[in-house]
Design a protein around this motif. Structure first.
Motif, PDB file in Angstrom:
ATOM      1  N   GLN A 162      27.986 -37.014  21.662  1.00 42.89           N
ATOM      2  CA  GLN A 162      27.043 -35.816  20.930  1.00 42.89           C
ATOM      3  C   GLN A 162      26.752 -36.315  19.630  1.00 42.89           C
ATOM      4  O   GLN A 162      27.210 -37.320  19.024  1.00 42.89           O
ATOM      5  CB  GLN A 162      28.222 -34.893  20.576  1.00 42.89           C
ATOM      6  N   ILE A 193      33.644 -18.085  32.548  1.00 41.68           N
ATOM      7  CA  ILE A 193      34.108 -19.243  33.176  1.00 41.68           C
ATOM      8  C   ILE A 193      32.882 -19.255  34.337  1.00 41.68           C
ATOM      9  O   ILE A 193      32.496 -20.521  34.624  1.00 41.68           O
ATOM     10  CB  ILE A 193      35.186 -18.782  34.141  1.00 41.68           C
ATOM     11  N   ARG A 221      46.231 -22.764  27.247  1.00 41.08           N
ATOM     12  CA  ARG A 221      45.414 -22.773  26.349  1.00 41.08           C
ATOM     13  C   ARG A 221      45.763 -21.541  25.412  1.00 41.08           C
ATOM     14  O   ARG A 221      45.873 -21.822  24.023  1.00 41.08           O
ATOM     15  CB  ARG A 221      43.993 -22.703  26.564  1.00 41.08           C
ATOM     16  N   MET A 239      33.294 -32.003  27.363  1.00 40.05           N
ATOM     17  CA  MET A 239      32.541 -30.562  27.511  1.00 40.05           C
ATOM     18  C   MET A 239      33.593 -29.521  28.372  1.00 40.05           C
ATOM     19  O   MET A 239      33.605 -28.349  27.923  1.00 40.05           O
ATOM     20  CB  MET A 239      31.138 -30.328  28.144  1.00 40.05           C
ATOM     21  N   THR A 240      34.229 -29.964  29.068  1.00 40.06           N
ATOM     22  CA  THR A 240      35.376 -29.361  29.770  1.00 40.06           C
ATOM     23  C   THR A 240      36.566 -28.828  28.906  1.00 40.06           C
ATOM     24  O   THR A 240      37.004 -29.833  28.174  1.00 40.06           O
ATOM     25  CB  THR A 240      35.968 -30.242  31.199  1.00 40.06           C
ATOM     26  N   ALA A 241      36.987 -27.671  29.089  1.00 46.38           N
ATOM     27  CA  ALA A 241      38.062 -27.296  28.370  1.00 46.38           C
ATOM     28  C   ALA A 241      39.292 -28.131  28.648  1.00 46.38           C
ATOM     29  O   ALA A 241      39.510 -28.241  29.830  1.00 46.38           O
ATOM     30  CB  ALA A 241      38.302 -25.668  28.441  1.00 46.38           C
ATOM     31  N   ASP A 247      37.341 -17.425  27.681  1.00 42.83           N
ATOM     32  CA  ASP A 247      38.203 -17.517  29.260  1.00 42.83           C
ATOM     33  C   ASP A 247      37.755 -16.381  29.872  1.00 42.83           C
ATOM     34  O   ASP A 247      38.598 -15.844  30.775  1.00 42.83           O
ATOM     35  CB  ASP A 247      39.596 -17.707  29.041  1.00 42.83           C
ATOM     36  N   ASP A 278      39.723 -25.036  33.856  1.00 44.14           N
ATOM     37  CA  ASP A 278      39.741 -23.316  34.082  1.00 44.14           C
ATOM     38  C   ASP A 278      40.672 -23.077  35.239  1.00 44.14           C
ATOM     39  O   ASP A 278      40.479 -21.991  35.694  1.00 44.14           O
ATOM     40  CB  ASP A 278      38.037 -23.074  34.631  1.00 44.14           C
ATOM     41  N   ARG A 306      29.974 -21.315  32.783  1.00 46.76           N
ATOM     42  CA  ARG A 306      30.282 -22.768  32.792  1.00 46.76           C
ATOM     43  C   ARG A 306      30.309 -23.387  34.316  1.00 46.76           C
ATOM     44  O   ARG A 306      29.792 -24.438  34.114  1.00 46.76           O
ATOM     45  CB  ARG A 306      31.487 -22.828  31.948  1.00 46.76           C
ATOM     46  N   ASN A 307      30.747 -22.885  35.074  1.00 56.50           N
ATOM     47  CA  ASN A 307      30.547 -23.509  36.473  1.00 56.50           C
ATOM     48  C   ASN A 307      29.305 -23.584  36.988  1.00 56.50           C
ATOM     49  O   ASN A 307      28.953 -24.609  37.587  1.00 56.50           O
ATOM     50  CB  ASN A 307      31.622 -22.794  37.437  1.00 56.50           C
ATOM     51  N   ARG A 334      28.057 -26.268  35.167  1.00 57.72           N
ATOM     52  CA  ARG A 334      28.398 -27.966  35.589  1.00 57.72           C
ATOM     53  C   ARG A 334      27.668 -28.315  37.106  1.00 57.72           C
ATOM     54  O   ARG A 334      27.628 -29.242  37.216  1.00 57.72           O
ATOM     55  CB  ARG A 334      30.134 -27.656  36.059  1.00 57.72           C
ATOM     56  N   MET A 362      37.665 -25.736  19.494  1.00 61.57           N
ATOM     57  CA  MET A 362      38.549 -25.947  20.610  1.00 61.57           C
ATOM     58  C   MET A 362      38.546 -24.860  21.727  1.00 61.57           C
ATOM     59  O   MET A 362      38.865 -25.374  22.824  1.00 61.57           O
ATOM     60  CB  MET A 362      39.837 -26.012  20.091  1.00 61.57           C
ATOM     61  N   THR A 363      37.734 -23.707  21.261  1.00 61.49           N
ATOM     62  CA  THR A 363      37.487 -22.801  22.342  1.00 61.49           C
ATOM     63  C   THR A 363      36.484 -23.185  23.288  1.00 61.49           C
ATOM     64  O   THR A 363      35.504 -23.567  22.973  1.00 61.49           O
ATOM     65  CB  THR A 363      37.391 -21.364  21.898  1.00 61.49           C
ATOM     66  N   ALA A 364      36.663 -23.017  24.703  1.00 65.67           N
ATOM     67  CA  ALA A 364      35.571 -23.166  25.548  1.00 65.67           C
ATOM     68  C   ALA A 364      34.388 -22.252  25.235  1.00 65.67           C
ATOM     69  O   ALA A 364      34.435 -21.189  24.799  1.00 65.67           O
ATOM     70  CB  ALA A 364      36.207 -23.148  26.937  1.00 65.67           C
ATOM     71  N   PRO A 365      33.161 -22.756  25.351  1.00 68.17           N
ATOM     72  CA  PRO A 365      31.945 -21.901  25.300  1.00 68.17           C
ATOM     73  C   PRO A 365      32.145 -20.664  26.324  1.00 68.17           C
ATOM     74  O   PRO A 365      32.357 -20.889  27.543  1.00 68.17           O
ATOM     75  CB  PRO A 365      30.780 -22.918  25.454  1.00 68.17           C
TER      76      PRO A 365
END
Lengths: 428, 428
Positions: free
Chosen positions: B244, B12, A15, A1-3, B7, A7, B15-16, B19, B1-4
């Motif tokens: 997944q 960010i 990226r 799940m981590t890009a 950026d 980050d 996402r953190n 996490r 490929m792009t993080a949800p």
């Protein structure tokens, strides 16, 4: 799940550089604002990324070549046709081939040779392949291109993320690490780092080629979810999900040739019974068509020759061959119905040497598939997944290998292209 | 490929936060430095994230409850056992069930009812389900929990990313959108936003439960690549790749029940011939065991009752039932051999009602699987993928649904838990 890269500032920059390069490679020439819009960054955010890629020689201003190196300020961006190239190699049962593609995806050099690789030890095969690689590397160097990576297509199981051919029955190879035998071809030279080496199942690389090159020439882009079926001596398949290869836990996914079709059928070389290969494999079809596999090979050596013979016989109306191909299509349809029920792909693509047999195998294949995927078809799928024939045919694995070899550049443009910029290059 | 979330700073941070919450939920209680180390951030970077999650009531200082709300400063962090809960619901052919789990993954309330849903219209079924949902919501409210999402398990094909049951043959539902019938249960109330609704195939939710809950009690964690097979009336499967669910282009992946086993076998309700369901489906096994499906159901109503009857008969030494189960195992083994050759999973998990039949179906299933996946086994797999029996059994889909309903909180902790913080909540 981590890009990838996390980050951190460094990871984000890498990226974003990759996004710019991929976007221009896939859709260029593009203006800077068009690039910014496509990747969701501001123009101010894109400008320094573009400048870095221009300095590294990965991007060029379109029109620069034509106007003697100046280019129109703020003009369109394109990927360079000099700089990095991907080297693709193919080890077939009857042949070896090597090609190089540039960042624009164009084949810039290509050589092929007949080779009796069946049950030949890896050492001599890899020495001969290395000579072909040197030939192609020299040819592209004359055009300002340097190899950025090497990918090798093999007809067998490859350990996931490794360079080891775990089992290639038609070559007679087991647990053969190809890296040592290709060390000369991948060695660091002229200040460039050693080439990253990828070894991959040919069906997987054929599917990658289909994903990148299957559209164009007025054909629709391939969907991101498909099953790609191909054949040389064996039958291989690759599963693409959301634009990515499904590799399996060990890297062995896609063994369609050993899916049971008639469970009480003849014993297969794999130890099972009634596997698809017993009905649709090249030898089974030659035999069912009344052609001795050995004689067919001797009379028409070279890549795809046996399949070519079948196609000629069928076109000439040889009823035994036509019937054998129809039965192969039925068996393929049954095995693929299982795959479609499990995977729900948007398309099934016939690639490799099978593409040339499509006129004779498709009708029975499609009939079985429609019959046996009816629940889904009935539920809004409108007739099950589309069955298409690859326009790349037997070229797919080799082209896919060359494109795969460019991945390190596309994933991390500056590490790969500008060794002087980073002390990490030497260890990659 | 792009993080949800991209950026952006906002993406960010989201996402953190996710996490941190996931890490504490999965591995807590944990100290702040331990959280920082596990997610690769500095302690200074983690501190404000932890503070936000504490303020929102999603995290608590472990020991706080015991010491009257103070907690040890710098003590360990745990997820709250108050706050958000996931509501899971199951629509079976013979039953309805609802449960709620908290962020710690504990079941906090549960109700079930027998229901004759076969060929019943969605309206009355959803009204009855809504009443059970209200019952569970009231029960958890008394413990300081509020629903954060609702996921519904159904025995049928569900359109990917939608709330529409495309086809549930044993319910007789086609193109049935469940959202309107559950609008009362998901409506915004008491200042809380409307509940996000997920509708999902039961086998997929069973696999999710296996992924999250399959380990523990001294059992190894489930691998990230497995095929999960379950049965109620039909046979369903779910494919998990890299942790997944593989959903397929339309969301219809996992139709193992319609994989051809004996291609010339009896006609199946799907229109195909010799599908797995014709040999290993509940009705086929009851019939082969000499038990009329209708009578068996009438004599022992309720969820899993028919399968329970088979298990009792087999345990009592009824040779017809034992033979029918062995043959079902053979058919399952043939169909799974195809799946294993295609997907190369690390394990095959028998879940749902099938788990209770494992003693009689496993030997023949494993024999076929070993025989027909020999190429891969021979090549370093050491006997093919492991076959395991789920300890969740028939509870899997319901528990999986409740955990799936917590996803919105785990993906985006503050939007879901603190409506006052963001104007976007009302529209989610």
């Amino acid at each position: 799940m981590t890009a990838p890269g996390g980050d951190t500032q460094h990871g984000i920059r890498r990226r974003n550089l990759a996004r710019v390069l991929r976007t221009v490679a896939a859709q260029g020439p593009l203006s800077r604002p068009a690039v910014a819009a496509r990747i969701g960054l501001t123009r101010a955010g894109v400008a320094p990324l573009v400048d870095e890629l221009l300095r590294a020689g990965l991007l060029v201003e379109a029109g620069r070549a034509a106007t003697g190196g100046r280019g129109r300020p703020g003009g369109e961006l394109a990927v360079s046709d000099r700089g990095p190239a991907g080297l693709g190699a193919e080890i077939g049962v009857d042949h070896l081939a090597v090609c190089a593609v540039d960042l624009r995806g164009r084949v810039r050099a290509r050589v092929a040779a007949e080779a009796a690789n069946r049950h030949s030890a890896p050492g001599p095969v890899l020495r001969r392949l290395s000579a072909l690689l040197a030939e192609v590397t020299d040819a592209i160097a004359a055009e300002g291109l340097r190899p950025a990576g090497l990918a090798v297509a093999v007809p067998g199981l490859v350990a996931r993320g490794a360079t080891t051919v775990v089992h290639a029955p038609n070559l007679g190879w087991r647990a053969a690490d190809l890296a040592p035998g290709l060390a000369g071809a991948t060695a660091a030279r002229d200040g460039s780092p050693a080439l990253p080496l990828t070894v991959e199942n040919e069906a997987n690389l054929g599917a990658l080629a289909e994903l990148r090159l299957g559209g164009g020439d007025g054909r629709p882009e391939p969907p991101p979810d498909f099953v790609h079926v191909s054949a040389e001596i064996g039958i291989g398949a690759a599963v693409v999900v959301d634009g990515q290869l499904l590799r399996g836990a060990r890297g062995f996914a896609g063994e369609l040739g050993h899916v049971p079709v008639y469970p009480d059928g003849p014993v297969c070389g794999c130890g099972g019974r009634g596997c698809l290969e017993q009905y649709a494999g090249e030898e089974a079809v030659l035999r069912a068509g009344g052609l001795a596999p050995g004689r067919a090979a001797a009379a028409h050596p070279g890549p795809g020759a046996r399949i070519g013979l079948l196609a000629r016989r069928a076109a000439d109306g040889d009823t035994a061959v036509v019937r054998a191909l129809q039965e192969a299509g039925t068996a393929l349809g049954i095995a693929l119905a299982g795959a479609v029920n499990l995977l729900d792909p948007r398309a099934v693509v016939l690639g490799g040497a099978l593409a040339g047999l499509a006129p004779w195998i498709l009708p029975s294949l499609e009939r079985e598939l429609a019959l046996r995927t009816a629940v889904a078809a009935d539920s809004g799928r409108a007739g099950g997944p589309v069955v298409t024939v690859s326009r790349l045919g037997a070229d797919g694995p080799l082209l896919g290998a060359a494109h795969a070899a460019l991945q390190t550049v596309l994933d991390d443009p500056l590490h790969s292209s500008a060794p002087a910029h980073s002390p990490r290059n030497g260890t990659r």
